[in-house]
Design an enzyme around this catalytic site. Sequence first.
Site, short mmCIF file in Angstrom:
data_model
loop_
_atom_site.label_atom_id
_atom_site.label_comp_id
_atom_site.label_asym_id
_atom_site.label_seq_id
_atom_site.Cartn_x
_atom_site.Cartn_y
_atom_site.Cartn_z
N GLY A 200 45.76 30.09 30.86
CA GLY A 200 46.78 30.11 29.82
C GLY A 200 48.10 29.47 30.21
O GLY A 200 48.72 28.75 29.43
N THR A 237 40.60 47.03 31.11
CA THR A 237 41.25 46.91 29.81
C THR A 237 41.84 45.51 29.65
O THR A 237 42.51 45.00 30.54
CB THR A 237 42.37 47.98 29.68
OG1 THR A 237 41.77 49.26 29.88
CG2 THR A 237 43.01 47.93 28.32
N CYS A 325 50.44 25.29 45.86
CA CYS A 325 49.86 26.31 46.71
C CYS A 325 49.99 25.96 48.18
O CYS A 325 49.99 26.82 49.03
CB CYS A 325 48.38 26.48 46.40
SG CYS A 325 48.05 26.43 44.66
#
Length: 404
Positions: A200, A237, A325
């Site tokens: 996203g 969840t 990274c």
Amino acid sequence: MRKVYLDHSATTPVRSEVAQVVTEYYTNIFGNPSSVHSFGREARKGIENAREQVANLINGKPEEIIFTSGGTEADNMAIIGSALANKNKGKHIITTAIEHHAVLDSCKYLEKEGFKVTYLPVDSEGMIDLETLKANITEETILITIMHVNNEVGTILPIKEVGAIAKERGILFHVDAVQSYGKLPIDVNEMNIDMLSASGHKIYGVKGVGCLYLRRGVKLHPIMFGGAQERKRRPGTENVPGIVGFGLASELAGQEMEMENQRLTVLRDKLITGILENIPCTQLNGHRTQRLPGNVNISFEFIEGESLLLMLDLKGIAASSGSACTSGSLDPSHVLMAMGLCHEIAHGSLRLTLGRDNTEEDIDYVLEVLPEIVERLRAMSPLYNNRDKHRNHREECSICTLRK
Ligand SMILES: *Cc1c(COP(=O)(O)O)cnc(C)c1O
């Protein structure tokens, strides 16, 4: 001072439409999607709508989308999960030397578990060779995992051709599409993709959400346990606001893709040409044509990418050297090394990645301040002052195309 963000391959700002819907789902539609009451049902509806939006962008089916915490989790799930589920058929995996660490480190883990991994080499433009891929397939090969767009140099790999080879040989095909999802057209059927990772926050959604496309019928060995969410394939969840935002970001990216790519290509080429023509001893890294519209990666001979970053930051310009990274470590980027660049040139690389908020004025500003910065750093560089002596490396380095 002008602020110019040119690090969209590291992350993007959340676009206003997404921020709005995410806030709505944090505050008003906050139910647990597993609850049967109306609060839960409304949250569930948001997730299922997002699943359709994501599936639509890649021509998959909604039930083939598994929401995850991002690209890294999707890569781990796909590679480790499919390898463990198919280890009885064989224990050989093929990937490339220029993958993101989420893929490389998943492969490293499998090597420790007894799998054999082939890391395909790339040429000086970051491109793989399909004949080499074919030559490395054995009876034992169970998985091919290859990225669509490289996050450092922006090279677009021939995913459709790889998919055809994988299909013909009956081998599972996973694509790390984190840098191409929402930016380039993807059709999982036309490209014969079995698994695909997306994220996203690279497409103006929030951080910590992404998905794995998992073709119907493809089995994964679970690597997480504890709930029935996502059809038991990803327990826990759901990040409902993030997922809803990811869905909307995907739909909007699809609508704007063509126009935005045209605009970014013009800005990108202006930036590349402006740097190469006005700053001596520079070279473009990555592919000239098979290149992500927003990616610029250039090496500056005689200086360190890291010092360049600091000087640009003082001018309000955010960029990156190699991959986000690996900065913080002194090793040169594994991608540039795999492309055959010598250490000095790899260390002098700068990545500028453009996005929807960038304008032509931003590019002009970079082209205005960058030459001065480079000149100042080179003036302090003993290498530059002895450049004829230090250029001997070029005799050994077959790919340095730096101008005299
Ligand atoms: C950013 C990125 C990832 C990791 O995605 P996250 O959502 O940040 O975990 C994986 N692969 C590539 C190519 C990336 O650019």
